[in-house]
Design an enzyme around this catalytic site. Sequence first.
Site, PDB file in Angstrom:
ATOM      1  N   CYS A   2       0.826  -1.196   0.000  1.00 19.29           N
ATOM      2  CA  CYS A   2       0.000   0.000   0.000  1.00 19.29           C
ATOM      3  C   CYS A   2       0.865   1.253   0.000  1.00 19.29           C
ATOM      4  O   CYS A   2       2.033   1.209   0.379  1.00 19.29           O
ATOM      5  CB  CYS A   2      -0.872   0.030   1.237  1.00 19.29           C
ATOM      6  SG  CYS A   2      -1.753  -1.500   1.500  1.00 19.29           S
ATOM      7  N   ARG A  27       4.108   1.017  -7.055  1.00 15.73           N
ATOM      8  CA  ARG A  27       4.051  -0.044  -6.043  1.00 15.73           C
ATOM      9  C   ARG A  27       2.904  -1.013  -6.298  1.00 15.73           C
ATOM     10  O   ARG A  27       2.853  -2.081  -5.696  1.00 15.73           O
ATOM     11  CB  ARG A  27       3.865   0.578  -4.649  1.00 15.73           C
ATOM     12  CG  ARG A  27       5.036   1.414  -4.191  1.00 15.73           C
ATOM     13  CD  ARG A  27       4.611   2.405  -3.133  1.00 15.73           C
ATOM     14  NE  ARG A  27       4.361   1.790  -1.843  1.00 15.73           N
ATOM     15  CZ  ARG A  27       5.256   1.690  -0.879  1.00 15.73           C
ATOM     16  NH1 ARG A  27       6.465   2.149  -1.074  1.00 15.73           N
ATOM     17  NH2 ARG A  27       4.950   1.163   0.270  1.00 15.73           N
ATOM     18  N   TRP A  74      -3.216  -2.248  -1.640  1.00 16.45           N
ATOM     19  CA  TRP A  74      -2.903  -3.529  -2.276  1.00 16.45           C
ATOM     20  C   TRP A  74      -3.479  -4.563  -1.317  1.00 16.45           C
ATOM     21  O   TRP A  74      -2.989  -4.732  -0.202  1.00 16.45           O
ATOM     22  CB  TRP A  74      -1.389  -3.654  -2.440  1.00 16.45           C
ATOM     23  CG  TRP A  74      -0.863  -5.016  -2.729  1.00 16.45           C
ATOM     24  CD1 TRP A  74      -0.467  -5.947  -1.811  1.00 16.45           C
ATOM     25  CD2 TRP A  74      -0.642  -5.616  -4.004  1.00 16.45           C
ATOM     26  NE1 TRP A  74      -0.016  -7.076  -2.450  1.00 16.45           N
ATOM     27  CE2 TRP A  74      -0.109  -6.902  -3.782  1.00 16.45           C
ATOM     28  CE3 TRP A  74      -0.839  -5.193  -5.315  1.00 16.45           C
ATOM     29  CZ2 TRP A  74       0.225  -7.767  -4.822  1.00 16.45           C
ATOM     30  CZ3 TRP A  74      -0.501  -6.057  -6.344  1.00 16.45           C
ATOM     31  CH2 TRP A  74       0.020  -7.314  -6.099  1.00 16.45           C
ATOM     32  N   ASN A  98      -0.650   0.714   6.230  1.00 14.71           N
ATOM     33  CA  ASN A  98       0.108  -0.194   5.373  1.00 14.71           C
ATOM     34  C   ASN A  98       0.687  -1.253   6.308  1.00 14.71           C
ATOM     35  O   ASN A  98       1.215  -0.913   7.356  1.00 14.71           O
ATOM     36  CB  ASN A  98       1.221   0.625   4.692  1.00 14.71           C
ATOM     37  CG  ASN A  98       2.149  -0.224   3.851  1.00 14.71           C
ATOM     38  OD1 ASN A  98       1.895  -1.403   3.617  1.00 14.71           O
ATOM     39  ND2 ASN A  98       3.220   0.393   3.390  1.00 14.71           N
ATOM     40  N   GLU A 482      16.169 -23.108 -10.369  1.00 15.89           N
ATOM     41  CA  GLU A 482      15.795 -21.689 -10.230  1.00 15.89           C
ATOM     42  C   GLU A 482      17.004 -20.790 -10.501  1.00 15.89           C
ATOM     43  O   GLU A 482      16.879 -19.750 -11.152  1.00 15.89           O
ATOM     44  CB  GLU A 482      15.203 -21.458  -8.831  1.00 15.89           C
ATOM     45  CG  GLU A 482      14.839 -20.018  -8.490  1.00 15.89           C
ATOM     46  CD  GLU A 482      13.804 -19.382  -9.410  1.00 15.89           C
ATOM     47  OE1 GLU A 482      13.241 -20.069 -10.272  1.00 15.89           O
ATOM     48  OE2 GLU A 482      13.590 -18.165  -9.292  1.00 15.89           O
ATOM     49  N   LYS A 486      17.026 -18.023 -13.432  1.00 13.99           N
ATOM     50  CA  LYS A 486      17.278 -16.587 -13.181  1.00 13.99           C
ATOM     51  C   LYS A 486      18.360 -16.080 -14.119  1.00 13.99           C
ATOM     52  O   LYS A 486      18.247 -15.021 -14.714  1.00 13.99           O
ATOM     53  CB  LYS A 486      17.723 -16.328 -11.740  1.00 13.99           C
ATOM     54  CG  LYS A 486      16.690 -16.386 -10.661  1.00 13.99           C
ATOM     55  CD  LYS A 486      15.739 -15.218 -10.603  1.00 13.99           C
ATOM     56  CE  LYS A 486      14.563 -15.440 -11.492  1.00 13.99           C
ATOM     57  NZ  LYS A 486      13.457 -16.189 -11.029  1.00 13.99           N
ATOM     58  N   GLU A 489      17.120 -15.895 -17.752  1.00  8.61           N
ATOM     59  CA  GLU A 489      16.108 -14.852 -17.946  1.00  8.61           C
ATOM     60  C   GLU A 489      16.712 -13.473 -18.106  1.00  8.61           C
ATOM     61  O   GLU A 489      16.296 -12.712 -18.969  1.00  8.61           O
ATOM     62  CB  GLU A 489      15.158 -14.813 -16.725  1.00  8.61           C
ATOM     63  CG  GLU A 489      14.118 -15.893 -16.713  1.00  8.61           C
ATOM     64  CD  GLU A 489      13.215 -15.800 -15.479  1.00  8.61           C
ATOM     65  OE1 GLU A 489      12.004 -15.929 -15.621  1.00  8.61           O
ATOM     66  OE2 GLU A 489      13.740 -15.614 -14.359  1.00  8.61           O
ATOM     67  N   LYS A 604       5.805 -10.395 -17.353  1.00  5.75           N
ATOM     68  CA  LYS A 604       5.601 -10.646 -15.922  1.00  5.75           C
ATOM     69  C   LYS A 604       4.435 -11.612 -15.725  1.00  5.75           C
ATOM     70  O   LYS A 604       4.473 -12.479 -14.869  1.00  5.75           O
ATOM     71  CB  LYS A 604       5.314  -9.317 -15.212  1.00  5.75           C
ATOM     72  CG  LYS A 604       5.177  -9.425 -13.706  1.00  5.75           C
ATOM     73  CD  LYS A 604       6.516  -9.660 -13.051  1.00  5.75           C
ATOM     74  CE  LYS A 604       6.406 -10.121 -11.620  1.00  5.75           C
ATOM     75  NZ  LYS A 604       7.562 -10.917 -11.202  1.00  5.75           N
TER      76      LYS A 604
HETATM   77  C1  G6P Z   1       6.234 -15.724 -16.355  1.00  4.54           C
HETATM   78  C2  G6P Z   1       7.166 -14.916 -15.466  1.00  4.54           C
HETATM   79  C3  G6P Z   1       7.853 -15.824 -14.461  1.00  4.54           C
HETATM   80  C4  G6P Z   1       6.824 -16.581 -13.653  1.00  4.54           C
HETATM   81  C5  G6P Z   1       5.860 -17.356 -14.558  1.00  4.54           C
HETATM   82  C6  G6P Z   1       4.683 -17.883 -13.769  1.00  4.54           C
HETATM   83  O1  G6P Z   1       6.980 -16.567 -17.160  1.00  4.54           O
HETATM   84  O2  G6P Z   1       8.116 -14.256 -16.253  1.00  4.54           O
HETATM   85  O3  G6P Z   1       8.655 -15.056 -13.583  1.00  4.54           O
HETATM   86  O4  G6P Z   1       7.461 -17.474 -12.786  1.00  4.54           O
HETATM   87  O5  G6P Z   1       5.318 -16.487 -15.556  1.00  4.54           O
HETATM   88  O6  G6P Z   1       3.939 -16.791 -13.300  1.00  4.54           O
HETATM   89  P1  G6P Z   1       2.963 -16.847 -12.088  1.00  4.54           P
HETATM   90  O7  G6P Z   1       2.437 -15.446 -11.981  1.00  4.54           O
HETATM   91  O8  G6P Z   1       1.883 -17.829 -12.441  1.00  4.54           O
HETATM   92  O9  G6P Z   1       3.730 -17.284 -10.896  1.00  4.54           O
END
Ligand code: G6P
Length: 609
Positions: A2, A27, A74, A98, A482, A486, A489, A604
């Site tokens: 928030c 935010r 939020w 918040n 992971e 990362k 990506e 995203k």
């Molecule tokens: C996209 C994003 C990833 C995420 C995946 C699943 O590929 O770039 O960072 O892990 O979607 O998204 P979610 O919102 O379902 O966790």
Amino acid sequence: MCGIVGYIGSQQATPIIIDGLRRLEYRGYDSAGICTLNGGEPQIRRAEGKLINLENLLREQPAAGTRGIGHTRWATHGRPSEINAHPHRASGIVVVHNGIIENYLKLKERLQQAGHNFNSETDTEIIAHLVEEHFRAGDDFETAVRQALNEVEGAYAVAIVCADEPDKLIAAKLGSPLVIGQGQGEYFVASDIPAMLSHTREMVFLEDGEMVVFTPQQMRITDLAGQALVKQSKTITWSPLMAEKGGYKHFMLKEIYEQPRALADTIAGRLQGEEGDIYLEDLGLDDQQLQGLEKIFIIACGTSWHAGLVGKFYIEKLARLQVEIDIASEFRYRDPIVNEKSLTILISQSGETADTLAALREARGKGGKAVCICNVVDSSIARESDGVIYTHAGPEIGVASTKAFTTQLVALYLLALKLGRVRGTLSATDCREKVEQLLVLPRKLEEALELDTQIEALAREFMNARDFLYLGRGNQYPIALEGALKLKEISYIHAEGYPAGEMKHGPIALIDENLPVVVLVPHNATYDKVVSNLEEVCARGGKVIAVASGEEAALEGKVEALIRVPETSDDLLPIMTTVPMQLLAYHIAVHKGTDVDQPRNLAKSVTVE
Ligand code: G6P
């Protein structure tokens, strides 16, 4: 997360507050509201959705006054709606907040018994009623706020006004950020610097447990016992863009650093009583239903799927329930054997990923119950599930997921502990021990973040590698995946995650002096096995970056680089070893000059199949 903006001075508060809220839009929020004081009744205006809705409302029903508080919400407790939007009011006391009040249910019960009526589903409304209770009992505004804040547990940043003492604005903080802006004959208060930068650069940063009482002419800072405090202001030289990122170069780095707070918020309010019983407020399944389960499916995409892989370890170990895990786009087309004795757990940061949503529909269509672990309140997946465990990570802006992942792991752990207790596979004593480890995890994660400088230097050394291999075993294997994801990506370097024991069946052919191999080798049950795998890499000239734990000494001299994360339980080590994975990828990407927060071709939230 928030956003709060408050103003007291001689100008009209509304335009200043709306402008401040706009600068906090980054935010993320789902509703907004404002309250001004103009001598009489508090003028409260609230609207669901974007700020423009609130502005349109204010055009029809202006809110005049030279004091005011505003908020972008939020959702955490209660869905996004006008009713749940802040400010919240109890008679003449009006609050924006918040954070998360952990003991709100207990306080709400007490207040309801004393005759208070609540209009919203939020924990915030409690604060207004608590202050009002003390005010009505004869305390002045300042004392009433102090008394109320001494009763609440959890995290908060608050700004409060009182119709009967209109020349004051009070703000306080515990756990959530709050900054004061000093003007000439006016004061600003906000949850972040950008909200005030166009008015002043003289700021005072409130610390936890501090409260400030403003009048237009002066401010007085005290602790919650009423002791006066003297604080120095700082002149902020940040550009508006830097300020949005809290001084960090990228949102991703900011979000990596927000993890201790995000974990604490995800745990908050979910441990109850002396026994440390697990309370998952919106799980949607009672104990009897949990006892009757025969199988669990975990379904997700991307980083969330990696969280699910760790979750399988948690649930199988603690609740002795069989877990099948699948990538959503695979699950939905393989005609899975789901029935009423199975529970499907969907994991999604955004709650909008198309494949995960389709998998949810598939599972429920077959008669099974479905619960999601989600970061966005009232998202499609949260709405369509039978129950939900919200991760309280706050909005994640960097495309590469960081704090959402570690909070997903905490949510899965809480669920596994709950299942273990309800199904009788986990004793109260064992559960309590695990809960104790969980409670100190945020602080230990802070220590892990101190590895940043070492990892930055390492990143410089390895930034020109063409490929990376990541190895892990057991519950560290998903972290190897992971780590590799990362790196891919955001730095566009090819990277693969592999189970360490499987290396000899293929990837070993790749090893030479040009291949950096990140080996996750914290002190756990498979330590010796992974050390053997690591030695196989060294013997072939591979450059090993070892991620170990505690005082690790045996690997010294054997490996190219040794990163030591703080010691914790085997179950929680995956959360700890995630931090160097994130930092390594981040710093390599920064050295390479890629667009860290918005890497090419990625989104995203992927809302198409
Ligand atoms: C996209 C994003 C990833 C995420 C995946 C699943 O590929 O770039 O960072 O892990 O979607 O998204 P979610 O919102 O379902 O966790």
